[in-house]
Design a protein around this motif. Structure first.
Motif, PDB file in Angstrom:
ATOM      1  N   HIS A 150       0.761  -1.171  -0.152  1.00 39.85           N
ATOM      2  CA  HIS A 150       0.113   0.052  -0.067  1.00 39.85           C
ATOM      3  C   HIS A 150       0.784   1.226   0.038  1.00 39.85           C
ATOM      4  CE1 HIS A 150      -3.493   2.683   1.003  1.00 39.85           C
ATOM      5  NE2 HIS A 150      -2.840   3.142   1.746  1.00 39.85           N
ATOM      6  N   VAL A 151       1.981   1.185   0.539  1.00 39.06           N
ATOM      7  CA  VAL A 151       2.821   2.487   0.952  1.00 39.06           C
ATOM      8  C   VAL A 151       3.940   2.327  -0.216  1.00 39.06           C
ATOM      9  CG1 VAL A 151       2.355   2.607   3.346  1.00 39.06           C
ATOM     10  CG2 VAL A 151       4.333   1.412   2.543  1.00 39.06           C
ATOM     11  N   GLY A 152       4.021   1.560  -1.156  1.00 35.32           N
ATOM     12  CA  GLY A 152       4.842   1.294  -2.009  1.00 35.32           C
ATOM     13  C   GLY A 152       6.246   1.377  -1.519  1.00 35.32           C
ATOM     14  N   ARG A 153       6.538   0.605  -0.292  1.00 36.18           N
ATOM     15  CA  ARG A 153       7.930   0.465   0.098  1.00 36.18           C
ATOM     16  C   ARG A 153       8.457  -1.111   0.333  1.00 36.18           C
ATOM     17  NH1 ARG A 153       8.600   5.337   3.317  1.00 36.18           N
ATOM     18  NH2 ARG A 153      10.734   4.406   4.118  1.00 36.18           N
ATOM     19  N   GLY A 154       9.584  -1.277   0.513  1.00 36.06           N
ATOM     20  CA  GLY A 154      10.007  -2.759   0.729  1.00 36.06           C
ATOM     21  C   GLY A 154      10.278  -3.023   2.162  1.00 36.06           C
ATOM     22  N   VAL A 155      10.221  -4.357   2.597  1.00 37.98           N
ATOM     23  CA  VAL A 155      10.256  -4.739   3.947  1.00 37.98           C
ATOM     24  C   VAL A 155      11.729  -4.450   4.288  1.00 37.98           C
ATOM     25  CG1 VAL A 155      10.858  -6.889   3.394  1.00 37.98           C
ATOM     26  CG2 VAL A 155       9.861  -6.752   5.541  1.00 37.98           C
ATOM     27  N   GLY A 156      12.586  -4.300   3.403  1.00 41.51           N
ATOM     28  CA  GLY A 156      14.112  -4.258   3.720  1.00 41.51           C
ATOM     29  C   GLY A 156      14.312  -2.794   3.999  1.00 41.51           C
ATOM     30  N   GLU A 157      13.468  -1.792   4.037  1.00 39.27           N
ATOM     31  CA  GLU A 157      13.407  -0.333   4.340  1.00 39.27           C
ATOM     32  C   GLU A 157      12.914  -0.368   5.780  1.00 39.27           C
ATOM     33  OE1 GLU A 157      12.232   2.803   1.168  1.00 39.27           O
ATOM     34  OE2 GLU A 157      11.296   0.626   0.266  1.00 39.27           O
ATOM     35  N   LEU A 158      12.492  -1.476   6.299  1.00 43.81           N
ATOM     36  CA  LEU A 158      11.978  -1.221   7.860  1.00 43.81           C
ATOM     37  C   LEU A 158      13.156  -1.027   8.863  1.00 43.81           C
ATOM     38  CD1 LEU A 158       9.329  -1.772   9.400  1.00 43.81           C
ATOM     39  CD2 LEU A 158       9.887  -4.124   9.596  1.00 43.81           C
ATOM     40  N   ALA A 159      13.025   0.047   9.669  1.00 39.47           N
ATOM     41  CA  ALA A 159      13.863   0.274  10.671  1.00 39.47           C
ATOM     42  C   ALA A 159      13.452  -0.201  11.958  1.00 39.47           C
ATOM     43  CB  ALA A 159      13.953   1.915  10.805  1.00 39.47           C
ATOM     44  N   LEU A 160      12.365  -0.366  12.308  1.00 39.08           N
ATOM     45  CA  LEU A 160      11.812  -0.946  13.632  1.00 39.08           C
ATOM     46  C   LEU A 160      10.407  -1.702  13.383  1.00 39.08           C
ATOM     47  CD1 LEU A 160      11.697  -0.605  16.793  1.00 39.08           C
ATOM     48  CD2 LEU A 160      10.520   1.477  16.551  1.00 39.08           C
ATOM     49  N   VAL A 161      10.340  -2.743  14.082  1.00 35.76           N
ATOM     50  CA  VAL A 161       9.301  -3.493  14.340  1.00 35.76           C
ATOM     51  C   VAL A 161       8.722  -3.362  15.995  1.00 35.76           C
ATOM     52  CG1 VAL A 161      10.368  -5.656  14.178  1.00 35.76           C
ATOM     53  CG2 VAL A 161       7.996  -5.858  13.804  1.00 35.76           C
ATOM     54  N   ALA A 162       7.505  -2.967  16.149  1.00 35.30           N
ATOM     55  CA  ALA A 162       7.007  -2.868  17.381  1.00 35.30           C
ATOM     56  C   ALA A 162       6.064  -4.046  17.722  1.00 35.30           C
ATOM     57  CB  ALA A 162       6.581  -1.494  17.755  1.00 35.30           C
ATOM     58  N   VAL A 163       5.967  -4.772  18.668  1.00 39.93           N
ATOM     59  CA  VAL A 163       4.923  -5.993  18.890  1.00 39.93           C
ATOM     60  C   VAL A 163       4.179  -5.746  20.293  1.00 39.93           C
ATOM     61  CG1 VAL A 163       6.731  -7.562  19.288  1.00 39.93           C
ATOM     62  CG2 VAL A 163       4.508  -8.421  18.539  1.00 39.93           C
ATOM     63  N   ALA A 164       2.927  -5.901  20.336  1.00 36.45           N
ATOM     64  CA  ALA A 164       2.287  -5.822  21.591  1.00 36.45           C
ATOM     65  C   ALA A 164       2.695  -7.296  22.108  1.00 36.45           C
ATOM     66  CB  ALA A 164       0.816  -5.913  21.264  1.00 36.45           C
ATOM     67  N   ALA A 165       3.517  -7.296  23.345  1.00 34.54           N
ATOM     68  CA  ALA A 165       4.199  -8.381  23.734  1.00 34.54           C
ATOM     69  C   ALA A 165       3.404  -9.114  25.153  1.00 34.54           C
ATOM     70  CB  ALA A 165       5.558  -7.926  24.498  1.00 34.54           C
ATOM     71  N   LEU A 213      15.188 -10.144  12.431  1.00 27.54           N
ATOM     72  CA  LEU A 213      16.429 -11.072  12.280  1.00 27.54           C
ATOM     73  C   LEU A 213      16.602 -11.077  10.789  1.00 27.54           C
ATOM     74  CD1 LEU A 213      15.890 -14.078  14.645  1.00 27.54           C
ATOM     75  CD2 LEU A 213      17.576 -12.404  14.978  1.00 27.54           C
ATOM     76  N   ALA A 214      15.538 -11.005  10.006  1.00 28.29           N
ATOM     77  CA  ALA A 214      15.855 -11.075   8.377  1.00 28.29           C
ATOM     78  C   ALA A 214      16.305  -9.807   7.893  1.00 28.29           C
ATOM     79  CB  ALA A 214      14.489 -11.570   8.023  1.00 28.29           C
ATOM     80  N   THR A 215      15.964  -8.727   8.540  1.00 23.41           N
ATOM     81  CA  THR A 215      16.003  -7.271   7.870  1.00 23.41           C
ATOM     82  C   THR A 215      17.159  -6.437   8.594  1.00 23.41           C
ATOM     83  OG1 THR A 215      14.371  -6.190   8.910  1.00 23.41           O
ATOM     84  CG2 THR A 215      13.569  -7.262   6.919  1.00 23.41           C
ATOM     85  N   GLY A 216      17.440  -6.900  10.005  1.00 19.64           N
ATOM     86  CA  GLY A 216      18.308  -6.338  10.480  1.00 19.64           C
ATOM     87  C   GLY A 216      17.769  -4.926  11.228  1.00 19.64           C
ATOM     88  N   CYS A 217      16.347  -4.825  11.237  1.00 19.40           N
ATOM     89  CA  CYS A 217      15.783  -3.727  11.796  1.00 19.40           C
ATOM     90  C   CYS A 217      15.861  -3.973  13.250  1.00 19.40           C
ATOM     91  CB  CYS A 217      14.405  -3.615  11.247  1.00 19.40           C
ATOM     92  SG  CYS A 217      13.040  -4.704  11.797  1.00 19.40           S
ATOM     93  N   ALA A 218      15.326  -3.053  14.112  1.00 13.38           N
ATOM     94  CA  ALA A 218      15.136  -2.995  15.546  1.00 13.38           C
ATOM     95  C   ALA A 218      13.867  -3.434  16.036  1.00 13.38           C
ATOM     96  CB  ALA A 218      15.587  -1.502  16.268  1.00 13.38           C
ATOM     97  N   LEU A 219      13.869  -4.249  17.158  1.00 13.02           N
ATOM     98  CA  LEU A 219      12.716  -4.578  17.906  1.00 13.02           C
ATOM     99  C   LEU A 219      12.471  -4.010  19.072  1.00 13.02           C
ATOM    100  CD1 LEU A 219      10.638  -7.054  17.935  1.00 13.02           C
ATOM    101  CD2 LEU A 219      12.101  -8.396  19.166  1.00 13.02           C
ATOM    102  N   ALA A 220      11.073  -3.605  18.830  1.00  9.31           N
ATOM    103  CA  ALA A 220      10.833  -3.061  20.346  1.00  9.31           C
ATOM    104  C   ALA A 220       9.446  -3.760  20.869  1.00  9.31           C
ATOM    105  CB  ALA A 220      10.186  -1.692  20.088  1.00  9.31           C
ATOM    106  N   ALA A 221       9.499  -4.533  22.302  1.00  5.96           N
ATOM    107  CA  ALA A 221       8.431  -5.101  22.701  1.00  5.96           C
ATOM    108  C   ALA A 221       7.561  -4.242  23.801  1.00  5.96           C
ATOM    109  CB  ALA A 221       9.013  -6.153  23.603  1.00  5.96           C
ATOM    110  N   VAL A 222       6.317  -4.094  23.164  1.00  8.44           N
ATOM    111  CA  VAL A 222       5.523  -3.025  23.966  1.00  8.44           C
ATOM    112  C   VAL A 222       4.419  -3.603  24.636  1.00  8.44           C
ATOM    113  CG1 VAL A 222       3.925  -1.262  23.213  1.00  8.44           C
ATOM    114  CG2 VAL A 222       5.683  -1.474  21.964  1.00  8.44           C
ATOM    115  N   PRO A 223       4.175  -3.310  25.900  1.00 10.08           N
ATOM    116  CA  PRO A 223       3.134  -3.706  26.782  1.00 10.08           C
ATOM    117  C   PRO A 223       1.926  -3.522  26.071  1.00 10.08           C
ATOM    118  CG  PRO A 223       4.681  -2.516  28.136  1.00 10.08           C
ATOM    119  CD  PRO A 223       4.891  -2.168  26.615  1.00 10.08           C
ATOM    120  N   THR A 224       0.999  -4.773  26.018  1.00  7.72           N
ATOM    121  CA  THR A 224      -0.407  -4.624  25.437  1.00  7.72           C
ATOM    122  C   THR A 224      -1.348  -3.705  26.032  1.00  7.72           C
ATOM    123  OG1 THR A 224       0.075  -6.903  24.760  1.00  7.72           O
ATOM    124  CG2 THR A 224      -2.179  -6.540  24.814  1.00  7.72           C
TER     125      THR A 224
END
Length: 224
Positions: free
Chosen positions: A54-69, A89-100
């Motif tokens: 939808h945004v016309g971007r590739g997953v390789g451009e991801l800088a951060l993935v945040a997930v309800a943990a 792990l696949a893209t090398g982006c950062a991970l943030a675990a967020v309290p649900t």
């Protein structure tokens, strides 16, 4: 900075893509919530793919993935966390675990103290109290805790508003606040956590269950 927010901790599968490194000002490029219980395993990956398309971007451009943990549904939390870890792990982006519960509280419009509630096992809920101060990241007042439904009234701060998917089980004389699963809220809190700590280690991050997982022993062919 492109951030993916994921929440699969309950019945709703929520995904969002935000652009920017400020949790307050990051622009929402994609947002979707699908309310189909027990379908996250087959819904999440296609929804993430649709977000990037939808945004016309590739997953390789991801800088951060945040997930309800967590807390939340055991299966839902595992699906969300494993997807987020795989992307990191696949893209090398950062991970943030967020309290649900913090992400839930962030969707409440009421100022002041709010109590976010998620359903748990029969007769129990998960709850936490936060102070909505007008920012994207509510301040924690009482940490997440597993509580019996009847114990919430004595536990919660006086005058607090109550909301979330588990609030319907509570018989409380308290204001009600609308709260919902939101990939946007998860992403904004994730950006703030990343800026403060640098993120979480994808290799060791695990969901926050708060209680031991209930396991039912399978019955034998003859019911033994």
């Amino acid at each position: 900075m492109l951030t993916l927010g994921i929440d699969t901790s309950g019945d709703v599968c929520a995904v969002a893509l935000l652009d920017g490194d400020d949790p307050e000002r990051a622009a929402v490029r994609f947002q979707a919530e699908i309310a189909v219980p027990r379908a996250h395993g087959r819904r999440l990956a296609p929804l993430v793919g649709q977000a990037f398309e939808h945004v016309g971007r590739g997953v390789g451009e991801l800088a951060l993935v945040a997930v309800a943990a967590g807390p939340g549904s055991y299966t839902g939390l595992r699906i969300g966390m494993s997807t987020a870890k795989g992307l990191a792990l696949a893209t090398g982006c950062a991970l943030a675990a967020v309290p649900t519960l913090q992400a839930l509280a962030a969707t409440a419009r009421q100022p002041g103290v709010v109590v976010a509630v998620l359903p748990s096992r029969r007769g129990e809920v998960y709850a936490a109290a936060y102070c909505n101060n007008g920012s994207a990241v509510p301040d924690e007042t009482l940490p997440p805790a597993p509580l019996a439904v009847g114990a919430v009234a004595d536990w919660m701060p006086a005058g607090a508003a109550v909301g979330g998917p588990g609030a319907a089980a509570l018989e409380l004389d308290a204001p009600r606040a609308e709260m919902r699963a939101s990939g946007v809220a998860v992403a904004r809190i994730g950006i703030a956590r990343w800026r403060a700590t640098g993120g979480d280690d994808p290799a060791t991050s695990e969901p926050l269950y708060l209680k031991p997982v209930a396991v039912t022993r399978p019955r034998g062919i003859l019911g033994a």
